[in-house]
Design a protein around this motif. Structure first.
Motif, PDB file in Angstrom:
ATOM      1  N   TYR A   6      -9.521  -3.347   5.331  1.00 20.17           N
ATOM      2  CA  TYR A   6      -8.938  -3.178   4.000  1.00 20.17           C
ATOM      3  C   TYR A   6      -9.851  -3.738   2.914  1.00 20.17           C
ATOM      4  CZ  TYR A   6      -4.582  -1.989   6.410  1.00 20.17           C
ATOM      5  OH  TYR A   6      -3.627  -1.390   7.204  1.00 20.17           O
ATOM      6  N   ARG A   7     -10.667  -4.731   3.276  1.00 19.04           N
ATOM      7  CA  ARG A   7     -11.621  -5.309   2.321  1.00 19.04           C
ATOM      8  C   ARG A   7     -12.944  -4.545   2.291  1.00 19.04           C
ATOM      9  NH1 ARG A   7     -11.312 -11.831   2.737  1.00 19.04           N
ATOM     10  NH2 ARG A   7     -13.556 -11.493   2.852  1.00 19.04           N
ATOM     11  N   GLN A   8     -13.002  -3.444   3.033  1.00 14.57           N
ATOM     12  CA  GLN A   8     -14.208  -2.612   3.131  1.00 14.57           C
ATOM     13  C   GLN A   8     -15.377  -3.375   3.749  1.00 14.57           C
ATOM     14  OE1 GLN A   8     -15.194  -0.231  -0.335  1.00 14.57           O
ATOM     15  NE2 GLN A   8     -13.079  -0.258  -1.067  1.00 14.57           N
ATOM     16  N   GLU A   9     -15.078  -4.309   4.619  1.00 11.27           N
ATOM     17  CA  GLU A   9     -16.112  -5.045   5.348  1.00 11.27           C
ATOM     18  C   GLU A   9     -16.182  -4.434   6.747  1.00 11.27           C
ATOM     19  OE1 GLU A   9     -15.670  -9.306   5.048  1.00 11.27           O
ATOM     20  OE2 GLU A   9     -14.943  -9.155   2.984  1.00 11.27           O
ATOM     21  N   TRP A  10     -16.944  -3.346   6.835  1.00 14.64           N
ATOM     22  CA  TRP A  10     -16.922  -2.513   8.034  1.00 14.64           C
ATOM     23  C   TRP A  10     -17.468  -3.222   9.270  1.00 14.64           C
ATOM     24  CZ3 TRP A  10     -13.778   0.209   5.634  1.00 14.64           C
ATOM     25  CH2 TRP A  10     -14.022   0.760   4.374  1.00 14.64           C
ATOM     26  N   ILE A  11     -18.572  -3.947   9.121  1.00 15.63           N
ATOM     27  CA  ILE A  11     -19.191  -4.595  10.284  1.00 15.63           C
ATOM     28  C   ILE A  11     -18.274  -5.660  10.899  1.00 15.63           C
ATOM     29  CG2 ILE A  11     -21.140  -5.945  11.119  1.00 15.63           C
ATOM     30  CD1 ILE A  11     -21.825  -3.064  10.526  1.00 15.63           C
ATOM     31  N   PHE A  40      -9.244   6.980   4.029  1.00 12.62           N
ATOM     32  CA  PHE A  40      -8.990   5.774   4.817  1.00 12.62           C
ATOM     33  C   PHE A  40      -9.316   4.493   4.052  1.00 12.62           C
ATOM     34  CE2 PHE A  40     -10.181   8.613   8.572  1.00 12.62           C
ATOM     35  CZ  PHE A  40      -8.853   8.917   8.846  1.00 12.62           C
ATOM     36  N   ILE A  41     -10.083   4.617   2.991  1.00 11.52           N
ATOM     37  CA  ILE A  41     -10.618   3.442   2.307  1.00 11.52           C
ATOM     38  C   ILE A  41      -9.638   2.928   1.255  1.00 11.52           C
ATOM     39  CG2 ILE A  41     -12.513   2.579   0.884  1.00 11.52           C
ATOM     40  CD1 ILE A  41     -14.294   4.726   2.183  1.00 11.52           C
ATOM     41  N   ILE A  42      -9.369   1.634   1.309  1.00  8.29           N
ATOM     42  CA  ILE A  42      -8.516   0.991   0.311  1.00  8.29           C
ATOM     43  C   ILE A  42      -9.410   0.538  -0.843  1.00  8.29           C
ATOM     44  CG2 ILE A  42      -6.921  -0.909  -0.150  1.00  8.29           C
ATOM     45  CD1 ILE A  42      -5.829   1.146   1.818  1.00  8.29           C
ATOM     46  N   ASP A  43      -9.232   1.149  -2.009  1.00  9.59           N
ATOM     47  CA  ASP A  43     -10.097   0.768  -3.127  1.00  9.59           C
ATOM     48  C   ASP A  43      -9.686  -0.594  -3.687  1.00  9.59           C
ATOM     49  OD1 ASP A  43      -8.030   1.107  -5.142  1.00  9.59           O
ATOM     50  OD2 ASP A  43      -8.320   3.258  -4.941  1.00  9.59           O
ATOM     51  N   LYS A  44     -10.562  -1.158  -4.505  1.00 10.35           N
ATOM     52  CA  LYS A  44     -10.351  -2.520  -4.999  1.00 10.35           C
ATOM     53  C   LYS A  44      -9.101  -2.636  -5.867  1.00 10.35           C
ATOM     54  CE  LYS A  44     -15.205  -3.869  -4.757  1.00 10.35           C
ATOM     55  NZ  LYS A  44     -16.400  -4.345  -5.501  1.00 10.35           N
ATOM     56  N   THR A  45      -8.806  -1.583  -6.613  1.00 11.39           N
ATOM     57  CA  THR A  45      -7.608  -1.605  -7.457  1.00 11.39           C
ATOM     58  C   THR A  45      -6.346  -1.691  -6.605  1.00 11.39           C
ATOM     59  OG1 THR A  45      -8.736  -0.256  -9.122  1.00 11.39           O
ATOM     60  CG2 THR A  45      -6.337  -0.369  -9.244  1.00 11.39           C
ATOM     61  N   LYS A  46      -6.349  -0.972  -5.519  1.00  6.60           N
ATOM     62  CA  LYS A  46      -5.197  -0.969  -4.616  1.00  6.60           C
ATOM     63  C   LYS A  46      -5.079  -2.289  -3.857  1.00  6.60           C
ATOM     64  CE  LYS A  46      -3.095   2.094  -1.155  1.00  6.60           C
ATOM     65  NZ  LYS A  46      -3.294   3.345  -0.385  1.00  6.60           N
ATOM     66  N   LEU A  47      -6.224  -2.881  -3.537  1.00  8.24           N
ATOM     67  CA  LEU A  47      -6.234  -4.132  -2.775  1.00  8.24           C
ATOM     68  C   LEU A  47      -5.889  -5.342  -3.634  1.00  8.24           C
ATOM     69  CD1 LEU A  47      -6.937  -5.597  -0.072  1.00  8.24           C
ATOM     70  CD2 LEU A  47      -9.283  -5.770  -0.933  1.00  8.24           C
ATOM     71  N   GLN A  48      -6.238  -5.281  -4.906  1.00  2.00           N
ATOM     72  CA  GLN A  48      -6.153  -6.452  -5.784  1.00  2.00           C
ATOM     73  C   GLN A  48      -4.804  -7.184  -5.751  1.00  2.00           C
ATOM     74  OE1 GLN A  48      -4.531  -6.993  -8.935  1.00  2.00           O
ATOM     75  NE2 GLN A  48      -5.497  -9.025  -9.104  1.00  2.00           N
ATOM     76  N   PRO A  49      -3.658  -6.478  -5.792  1.00  2.00           N
ATOM     77  CA  PRO A  49      -2.373  -7.199  -5.800  1.00  2.00           C
ATOM     78  C   PRO A  49      -2.109  -8.015  -4.534  1.00  2.00           C
ATOM     79  CG  PRO A  49      -2.097  -4.927  -6.532  1.00  2.00           C
ATOM     80  CD  PRO A  49      -3.464  -5.029  -5.948  1.00  2.00           C
ATOM     81  N   VAL A  50      -2.768  -7.670  -3.433  1.00  2.00           N
ATOM     82  CA  VAL A  50      -2.499  -8.359  -2.163  1.00  2.00           C
ATOM     83  C   VAL A  50      -3.757  -9.016  -1.589  1.00  2.00           C
ATOM     84  CG1 VAL A  50      -0.518  -6.930  -1.532  1.00  2.00           C
ATOM     85  CG2 VAL A  50      -2.823  -6.174  -0.927  1.00  2.00           C
ATOM     86  N   ALA A  51      -4.791  -9.158  -2.407  1.00  4.72           N
ATOM     87  CA  ALA A  51      -6.071  -9.694  -1.921  1.00  4.72           C
ATOM     88  C   ALA A  51      -5.914 -11.091  -1.323  1.00  4.72           C
ATOM     89  CB  ALA A  51      -7.095  -9.716  -3.052  1.00  4.72           C
ATOM     90  N   THR A  52      -5.135 -11.949  -1.976  1.00  7.26           N
ATOM     91  CA  THR A  52      -4.962 -13.312  -1.460  1.00  7.26           C
ATOM     92  C   THR A  52      -4.195 -13.309  -0.137  1.00  7.26           C
ATOM     93  OG1 THR A  52      -2.969 -13.582  -2.827  1.00  7.26           O
ATOM     94  CG2 THR A  52      -5.051 -14.372  -3.740  1.00  7.26           C
ATOM     95  N   LYS A  53      -3.292 -12.360   0.022  1.00  4.66           N
ATOM     96  CA  LYS A  53      -2.550 -12.263   1.282  1.00  4.66           C
ATOM     97  C   LYS A  53      -3.475 -11.841   2.426  1.00  4.66           C
ATOM     98  CE  LYS A  53       2.036 -11.314  -0.628  1.00  4.66           C
ATOM     99  NZ  LYS A  53       3.219 -10.423  -0.620  1.00  4.66           N
ATOM    100  N   VAL A  54      -4.377 -10.923   2.132  1.00  2.00           N
ATOM    101  CA  VAL A  54      -5.341 -10.493   3.149  1.00  2.00           C
ATOM    102  C   VAL A  54      -6.250 -11.665   3.532  1.00  2.00           C
ATOM    103  CG1 VAL A  54      -7.281  -8.948   3.628  1.00  2.00           C
ATOM    104  CG2 VAL A  54      -5.271  -8.083   2.429  1.00  2.00           C
ATOM    105  N   ASP A  55      -6.663 -12.443   2.540  1.00  4.37           N
ATOM    106  CA  ASP A  55      -7.470 -13.640   2.820  1.00  4.37           C
ATOM    107  C   ASP A  55      -6.702 -14.602   3.725  1.00  4.37           C
ATOM    108  OD1 ASP A  55      -9.413 -12.611   1.170  1.00  4.37           O
ATOM    109  OD2 ASP A  55      -8.890 -13.863  -0.556  1.00  4.37           O
ATOM    110  N   SER A  56      -5.418 -14.756   3.458  1.00  7.28           N
ATOM    111  CA  SER A  56      -4.577 -15.662   4.240  1.00  7.28           C
ATOM    112  C   SER A  56      -4.497 -15.226   5.701  1.00  7.28           C
ATOM    113  CB  SER A  56      -3.172 -15.724   3.635  1.00  7.28           C
ATOM    114  OG  SER A  56      -2.321 -16.542   4.407  1.00  7.28           O
ATOM    115  N   PHE A  91       0.836  -1.204   0.000  1.00  7.63           N
ATOM    116  CA  PHE A  91       0.000   0.000   0.000  1.00  7.63           C
ATOM    117  C   PHE A  91       0.872   1.256   0.000  1.00  7.63           C
ATOM    118  CE2 PHE A  91      -3.593  -2.409   2.385  1.00  7.63           C
ATOM    119  CZ  PHE A  91      -3.995  -2.983   1.194  1.00  7.63           C
ATOM    120  N   ALA A  92       1.913   1.240   0.827  1.00  9.25           N
ATOM    121  CA  ALA A  92       2.810   2.393   0.915  1.00  9.25           C
ATOM    122  C   ALA A  92       3.529   2.620  -0.418  1.00  9.25           C
ATOM    123  CB  ALA A  92       3.825   2.183   2.038  1.00  9.25           C
ATOM    124  N   TYR A  93       3.913   1.522  -1.061  1.00  7.89           N
ATOM    125  CA  TYR A  93       4.588   1.617  -2.358  1.00  7.89           C
ATOM    126  C   TYR A  93       3.661   2.238  -3.400  1.00  7.89           C
ATOM    127  CZ  TYR A  93       6.699   0.140  -6.771  1.00  7.89           C
ATOM    128  OH  TYR A  93       7.223   0.123  -8.043  1.00  7.89           O
TER     129      TYR A  93
END
Length: 213
Positions: A138-143, A91-107, A50-52
């Motif tokens: 980061y996945r925008q799942e606020w609840i 504060f919101i991570i959009d889907k384009t920004k999340l996409q490269p690391v989506a599987t890592k977040v799932d992990s 994200f920082a990169y």
């Protein structure tokens, strides 16, 4: 048969059982440590990505226009709400920004769930709750993120990650337009951060309060 032989056998069997239990306990502790360590390492990779992306993305600076004498400024509630939404969008991570690391977040979520389900009294629970709260955020799942923050705040009120959880909880509320709850969580974050001497959390909480003023 010697009268001492049955006693010797009993002691031997008991010793073997205790050794096996000790090995099992050690293996479990090692497994959960490795699971938490890997989840924490993956989160570092995610946030480095994200920082990169932020570093390589051009952003327009915010321009503050001073009031001009004789020109009425729009101070309507609608305008204020729109300004708040613009601020919260950062504060919101959009889907384009999340996409490269989506599987890592799932992990991270999978590893955290394993620790909570299989070792609920482990010392790694607090950290796992916070990692999961951030992952959902980061996945925008606020609840779900909000729920993990609340769990952490209730179970570890004086914990290492309590200031972080209160601040993240405030962001969750504010993004959901739960402004009153967000301000309360923000106030609590200030108190906890001050107590824990977390000046980074304190600084960000004050900045958000200033934006909401």
């Amino acid at each position: 048969m010697s009268p001492f032989r049955p006693i010797f056998i009993l002691v031997l069997v008991t010793s073997v059982v205790l050794i096996l239990q000790g090995c099992s306990w050690y293996d479990n502790q090692t497994t959960y440590f490795n699971t938490y360590y890997n989840a924490n390492r993956i989160m570092t990779d995610v946030e480095d990505e994200f920082a990169y992306q932020d570093e390589n993305k051009r952003t327009k600076p915010r321009v503050l226009v001073p009031a001009i004498e004789g020109v009425e400024q729009d101070q309507s509630a609608g305008a204020k709400r729109q300004g708040t939404m613009d601020f919260l969008r950062a504060f919101i991570i959009d889907k384009t920004k999340l996409q490269p690391v989506a599987t890592k977040v799932d992990s991270i979520l999978i590893k955290g769930s394993k620790i909570l389900a299989n070792h609920p009294k482990s010392k790694y629970v607090e950290g796992s709750l916070f990692l999961m709260a951030k992952s959902y955020f980061y996945r925008q799942e606020w609840i779900p993120s909000q729920q993990k923050c609340v769990e952490l705040a209730e179970q570890f009120a004086d914990g290492e990650y309590s200031p972080d959880a209160h601040l993240l909880l405030a962001k969750n509320y504010l993004i959901q337009r739960k402004i009153s709850q967000g301000k309360q969580a923000l106030s609590r974050a200030v108190d906890v951060a001050w107590y824990r001497e977390r000046w980074d959390i304190l600084s960000e909480a004050f900045r958000i309060q200033a934006e909401l003023a």
